[in-house]
Design a protein around this motif. Structure first.
Motif, PDB file in Angstrom:
ATOM      1  N   GLU A 231     -49.392  53.524  10.901  1.00 47.66           N
ATOM      2  CA  GLU A 231     -49.226  53.190   9.405  1.00 47.66           C
ATOM      3  C   GLU A 231     -49.851  54.163   8.568  1.00 47.66           C
ATOM      4  OE1 GLU A 231     -52.476  50.080   9.521  1.00 47.66           O
ATOM      5  OE2 GLU A 231     -50.987  48.440  10.490  1.00 47.66           O
ATOM      6  N   GLU A 232     -50.739  55.200   9.067  1.00 47.52           N
ATOM      7  CA  GLU A 232     -50.861  56.456   8.353  1.00 47.52           C
ATOM      8  C   GLU A 232     -49.570  57.280   8.078  1.00 47.52           C
ATOM      9  OE1 GLU A 232     -54.085  59.954   8.652  1.00 47.52           O
ATOM     10  OE2 GLU A 232     -54.230  58.334  10.201  1.00 47.52           O
ATOM     11  N   TYR A 233     -48.943  57.331   9.270  1.00 42.04           N
ATOM     12  CA  TYR A 233     -47.984  58.123   8.980  1.00 42.04           C
ATOM     13  C   TYR A 233     -46.781  57.794   7.903  1.00 42.04           C
ATOM     14  CZ  TYR A 233     -42.830  59.847  10.076  1.00 42.04           C
ATOM     15  OH  TYR A 233     -41.827  60.382   9.777  1.00 42.04           O
ATOM     16  N   VAL A 234     -46.577  56.550   7.963  1.00 40.87           N
ATOM     17  CA  VAL A 234     -45.724  55.773   7.025  1.00 40.87           C
ATOM     18  C   VAL A 234     -46.271  55.870   5.560  1.00 40.87           C
ATOM     19  CG1 VAL A 234     -44.952  53.678   6.175  1.00 40.87           C
ATOM     20  CG2 VAL A 234     -44.868  53.835   8.693  1.00 40.87           C
ATOM     21  N   LYS A 235     -47.475  55.821   5.453  1.00 35.35           N
ATOM     22  CA  LYS A 235     -48.185  55.686   4.252  1.00 35.35           C
ATOM     23  C   LYS A 235     -47.838  57.170   3.483  1.00 35.35           C
ATOM     24  CE  LYS A 235     -52.636  56.263   2.360  1.00 35.35           C
ATOM     25  NZ  LYS A 235     -53.598  56.605   2.868  1.00 35.35           N
TER      26      LYS A 235
END
Length: 175
Positions: free
Chosen positions: A73-77
């Motif tokens: 999720e952090e990577y996507v954000k």
């Protein structure tokens, strides 16, 4: 006939002459001796380190899928942030007074993104990572070579926007 050098029960043992050192005693006392760890101490240290490593909870319980989901999720954000900055920066008018600051901000954001995710082996095979990495390289290379106010050539800009869009689509699909 027995050889005179053979030991027989009746012969007497002769003591050997003392071994003389090849180093002089003056040089031996002049250089300080460095205490070295003994093998037994070293092996006990290695055994203690191995026991501590094997008994730690992190070793016994590998990462769970929930831990991967949080980093995903952090990577996507963060990737979406980089994509938005790339789009806004390359679409700015070259006469805009904020171009230089936008390029500097883009370089800072992209450098931190690349430094953070370049070593992640799970991300290297993703389409989104590959495309956004390529777009970042193209944009950064252009601005480093020609300066922050130089306009992108039409072909380069089209290729960068295409890579950014495919990266965006891949992110939505979880790739």
């Amino acid at each position: 006939m027995a050889s005179p050098t053979l030991l027989t029960p009746t012969s007497k043992l002769k003591s050997l002459p003392p071994i003389k050192s090849t180093k002089s005693t003056a040089t031996a006392t002049a250089t300080p001796t460095i205490p070295q760890a003994r093998r037994r101490e070293f092996l006990s240290f290695v055994a203690a380190a191995a026991a501590a490593t094997l008994s730690s909870p992190a070793w016994l319980f590998p990462l769970t899928p929930a831990a991967f989901a949080a980093s995903d999720e952090e990577y996507v954000k963060e990737t979406e942030e980089v994509i938005n900055k790339v789009k806004t920066t390359i679409n700015m008018d070259r006469n805009d007074p904020n171009v230089a600051s936008a390029v500097a901000e883009l370089r800072e954001t992209s450098n931190s993104w690349v430094a953070k995710y370049r070593r992640e082996k799970t991300l290297l095979s993703r389409v989104s990572f590959r495309d956004i990495y390529s777009a970042i390289n193209a944009v950064s290379g252009h601005y480093v070579s020609f300066g922050p106010t130089a306009p992108l050539p039409a072909k380069r800009k089209a290729r960068i926007l295409e890579e950014v869009e495919t990266a965006e689509k891949a992110l939505l699909r979880g790739r």
